[in-house]
Write a protein that holds these residues in place. Structure first.
Motif, PDB file in Angstrom:
ATOM      1  N   TYR A  54       0.768  -1.253  -0.189  1.00  0.00           N
ATOM      2  CA  TYR A  54       0.072  -0.064   0.049  1.00  0.00           C
ATOM      3  C   TYR A  54       0.980   1.166   0.005  1.00  0.00           C
ATOM      4  O   TYR A  54       0.639   2.117  -0.763  1.00  0.00           O
ATOM      5  CB  TYR A  54      -0.924   0.053   1.057  1.00  0.00           C
ATOM      6  CG  TYR A  54      -1.892   1.169   1.475  1.00  0.00           C
ATOM      7  CD1 TYR A  54      -2.782   1.501   0.755  1.00  0.00           C
ATOM      8  CD2 TYR A  54      -1.444   2.223   2.273  1.00  0.00           C
ATOM      9  CE1 TYR A  54      -3.564   2.765   0.950  1.00  0.00           C
ATOM     10  CE2 TYR A  54      -1.970   3.476   2.442  1.00  0.00           C
ATOM     11  CZ  TYR A  54      -3.106   3.639   1.566  1.00  0.00           C
ATOM     12  OH  TYR A  54      -3.829   4.720   1.834  1.00  0.00           O
ATOM     13  N   TYR A  55       2.017   1.225   0.656  1.00  0.00           N
ATOM     14  CA  TYR A  55       2.748   2.398   1.151  1.00  0.00           C
ATOM     15  C   TYR A  55       3.699   2.635  -0.337  1.00  0.00           C
ATOM     16  O   TYR A  55       3.575   3.747  -0.794  1.00  0.00           O
ATOM     17  CB  TYR A  55       3.745   2.067   2.134  1.00  0.00           C
ATOM     18  CG  TYR A  55       4.638   3.339   2.297  1.00  0.00           C
ATOM     19  CD1 TYR A  55       4.463   4.199   2.944  1.00  0.00           C
ATOM     20  CD2 TYR A  55       6.074   3.050   2.200  1.00  0.00           C
ATOM     21  CE1 TYR A  55       5.054   5.383   3.301  1.00  0.00           C
ATOM     22  CE2 TYR A  55       6.995   3.977   2.492  1.00  0.00           C
ATOM     23  CZ  TYR A  55       6.496   5.196   2.811  1.00  0.00           C
ATOM     24  OH  TYR A  55       7.352   6.340   3.270  1.00  0.00           O
ATOM     25  N   LYS A  88       2.675   1.616  -3.256  1.00  0.00           N
ATOM     26  CA  LYS A  88       1.482   1.930  -4.275  1.00  0.00           C
ATOM     27  C   LYS A  88       1.240   3.381  -4.229  1.00  0.00           C
ATOM     28  O   LYS A  88       1.211   4.310  -5.143  1.00  0.00           O
ATOM     29  CB  LYS A  88       0.336   1.293  -4.193  1.00  0.00           C
ATOM     30  CG  LYS A  88      -0.665   1.736  -5.041  1.00  0.00           C
ATOM     31  CD  LYS A  88      -0.548   1.184  -6.453  1.00  0.00           C
ATOM     32  CE  LYS A  88      -1.978   1.390  -7.080  1.00  0.00           C
ATOM     33  NZ  LYS A  88      -1.975   0.690  -8.437  1.00  0.00           N
ATOM     34  N   LYS A  89       1.237   4.007  -3.159  1.00  0.00           N
ATOM     35  CA  LYS A  89       0.845   5.548  -2.697  1.00  0.00           C
ATOM     36  C   LYS A  89       1.921   6.355  -3.456  1.00  0.00           C
ATOM     37  O   LYS A  89       1.655   7.316  -3.906  1.00  0.00           O
ATOM     38  CB  LYS A  89       0.317   5.662  -1.469  1.00  0.00           C
ATOM     39  CG  LYS A  89      -0.867   5.149  -1.003  1.00  0.00           C
ATOM     40  CD  LYS A  89      -2.111   5.530  -1.915  1.00  0.00           C
ATOM     41  CE  LYS A  89      -3.533   5.071  -1.667  1.00  0.00           C
ATOM     42  NZ  LYS A  89      -4.597   5.437  -2.364  1.00  0.00           N
ATOM     43  N   GLY A 116      -1.086  -8.290  -0.727  1.00  0.00           N
ATOM     44  CA  GLY A 116      -0.810  -6.736  -1.093  1.00  0.00           C
ATOM     45  C   GLY A 116      -0.856  -6.588  -2.548  1.00  0.00           C
ATOM     46  O   GLY A 116      -1.369  -5.597  -3.010  1.00  0.00           O
ATOM     47  N   PHE A 153      -4.095  -4.234  -3.580  1.00  0.00           N
ATOM     48  CA  PHE A 153      -3.662  -2.783  -4.206  1.00  0.00           C
ATOM     49  C   PHE A 153      -3.234  -2.680  -5.551  1.00  0.00           C
ATOM     50  O   PHE A 153      -3.028  -1.779  -6.060  1.00  0.00           O
ATOM     51  CB  PHE A 153      -2.786  -2.096  -3.302  1.00  0.00           C
ATOM     52  CG  PHE A 153      -3.061  -2.295  -1.872  1.00  0.00           C
ATOM     53  CD1 PHE A 153      -3.942  -1.622  -1.341  1.00  0.00           C
ATOM     54  CD2 PHE A 153      -2.139  -3.025  -0.817  1.00  0.00           C
ATOM     55  CE1 PHE A 153      -4.436  -1.576  -0.031  1.00  0.00           C
ATOM     56  CE2 PHE A 153      -2.330  -2.949   0.423  1.00  0.00           C
ATOM     57  CZ  PHE A 153      -3.883  -2.360   0.863  1.00  0.00           C
ATOM     58  N   HIS A 170      -0.895  -3.777  -7.340  1.00  0.00           N
ATOM     59  CA  HIS A 170       0.407  -3.268  -7.352  1.00  0.00           C
ATOM     60  C   HIS A 170       1.543  -4.126  -7.755  1.00  0.00           C
ATOM     61  O   HIS A 170       1.634  -5.164  -7.113  1.00  0.00           O
ATOM     62  CB  HIS A 170       0.933  -2.563  -6.044  1.00  0.00           C
ATOM     63  CG  HIS A 170       1.930  -1.711  -5.975  1.00  0.00           C
ATOM     64  ND1 HIS A 170       2.183  -0.666  -6.950  1.00  0.00           N
ATOM     65  CD2 HIS A 170       3.194  -1.661  -5.391  1.00  0.00           C
ATOM     66  CE1 HIS A 170       3.280  -0.014  -6.826  1.00  0.00           C
ATOM     67  NE2 HIS A 170       4.140  -0.871  -5.864  1.00  0.00           N
TER      68      HIS A 170
END
Length: 70
Positions: free
Chosen positions: A2-3, A5-6, A35, A39, A41
């Protein structure tokens, strides 16, 4: 995931793939795979598409081997 991807969306500094694979190798492979899917990703990277499931298989095999032979 997540981190990373953001940060990718924002065009900022990213987590190295080597770091993600090291996390997978020390026991985070299921989390990395979940993950990726959750996400969306790095789902097209062949190294993640085939590498992470391979690590999971090796980890499962090593646990079974350890339980069976020890």
């Amino acid at each position: 995931m997540y981190y990373d991807k953001k940060r990718a969306i924002k065009g900022e500094w990213r987590i190295k793939e080597k770091t993600l694979f090291n996390i997978a190798l020390i026991g985070g492979s299921a989390g990395i795979m979940l993950g990726c899917k959750r996400f969306r990703h790095k789902t097209h990277h062949k190294s993640f598409k085939y590498g992470i499931p391979s690590i999971i298989i090796l980890q499962i095999a090593s646990v079974i081997f350890t339980i069976y032979y020890f």
